[in-house]
Design a protein around this motif. Sequence first.
Motif, PDB file in Angstrom:
ATOM      1  N   ILE A 136      -5.705   2.512   0.406  1.00 44.29           N
ATOM      2  CA  ILE A 136      -4.351   2.471   0.222  1.00 44.29           C
ATOM      3  C   ILE A 136      -3.360   2.579  -0.916  1.00 44.29           C
ATOM      4  O   ILE A 136      -2.090   2.596  -1.071  1.00 44.29           O
ATOM      5  N   GLY A 137      -3.917   2.752  -1.721  1.00 46.36           N
ATOM      6  CA  GLY A 137      -3.331   3.236  -3.424  1.00 46.36           C
ATOM      7  C   GLY A 137      -2.532   4.491  -3.011  1.00 46.36           C
ATOM      8  O   GLY A 137      -1.459   4.996  -3.533  1.00 46.36           O
ATOM      9  N   THR A 138      -3.276   5.365  -2.206  1.00 50.09           N
ATOM     10  CA  THR A 138      -2.213   6.333  -2.200  1.00 50.09           C
ATOM     11  C   THR A 138      -1.342   6.492  -0.985  1.00 50.09           C
ATOM     12  O   THR A 138      -1.478   7.385  -0.283  1.00 50.09           O
ATOM     13  N   GLY A 139      -0.711   5.498  -0.012  1.00 53.18           N
ATOM     14  CA  GLY A 139      -0.209   5.516   0.546  1.00 53.18           C
ATOM     15  C   GLY A 139      -1.358   5.708   2.133  1.00 53.18           C
ATOM     16  O   GLY A 139      -0.253   6.117   3.223  1.00 53.18           O
TER      17      GLY A 139
ATOM     18  N   ALA B 209      -4.733  10.073  -8.673  1.00 54.96           N
ATOM     19  CA  ALA B 209      -5.553   9.237  -8.557  1.00 54.96           C
ATOM     20  C   ALA B 209      -7.343   9.188  -7.641  1.00 54.96           C
ATOM     21  O   ALA B 209      -7.811   8.837  -8.140  1.00 54.96           O
ATOM     22  N   ALA B 210      -6.795  10.467  -6.880  1.00 56.52           N
ATOM     23  CA  ALA B 210      -7.850  11.177  -6.738  1.00 56.52           C
ATOM     24  C   ALA B 210      -9.780  11.678  -8.416  1.00 56.52           C
ATOM     25  O   ALA B 210     -10.755  10.959  -7.962  1.00 56.52           O
TER      26      ALA B 210
ATOM     27  N   THR C 246      -9.550  11.943   2.842  1.00 54.66           N
ATOM     28  CA  THR C 246     -10.646  12.108   1.550  1.00 54.66           C
ATOM     29  C   THR C 246     -11.352  10.422   0.662  1.00 54.66           C
ATOM     30  O   THR C 246     -12.449  10.764   0.420  1.00 54.66           O
ATOM     31  N   ALA C 247     -10.529  10.242   0.558  1.00 56.74           N
ATOM     32  CA  ALA C 247     -10.428   8.343  -0.230  1.00 56.74           C
ATOM     33  C   ALA C 247     -10.995   7.568   0.164  1.00 56.74           C
ATOM     34  O   ALA C 247     -11.764   6.823  -0.811  1.00 56.74           O
TER      35      ALA C 247
END
Length: 125
Positions: A21-24, A93-94, A29-30
């Motif tokens: 969710i934080g990466t839109g 973020a990754a 892969t998150a």
Amino acid sequence: MAKLTLGFGVLLIILSLIGYIGTGSTHPTALIPGGLGILFIFFGVMANSESLKKRMLWMHISVTLALLGFLSMIPALVDLVRLVRGVYFPYPAAVEEKSVMGLLCLLYVLVCVRSFINARRARVS
């Protein structure tokens, strides 16, 4: 220890959802830590058994998988140190998510190893 394994699995799922969710919601892969979390929930359910041998088997499988998870995230931990020092990464973020996953895996391994040692000492005496 089965409850700890279940909790660890839930933490990994939460981590993956926060990362996704934080990466839109553009980087699937998150969700990889969530897959590992589902495995740990399965292991925790299987370890919640009356049979000592079954419980030992599933707990040893889960701690081995967590150790592999930590070892595979060591480069991300190094990248996190580099990120903090100002090195540019295209997807910070990754790096952060992988580092948290690695630290969670390490914490789980340490707690399990301590529990295994205590259980062995209790059986011997």
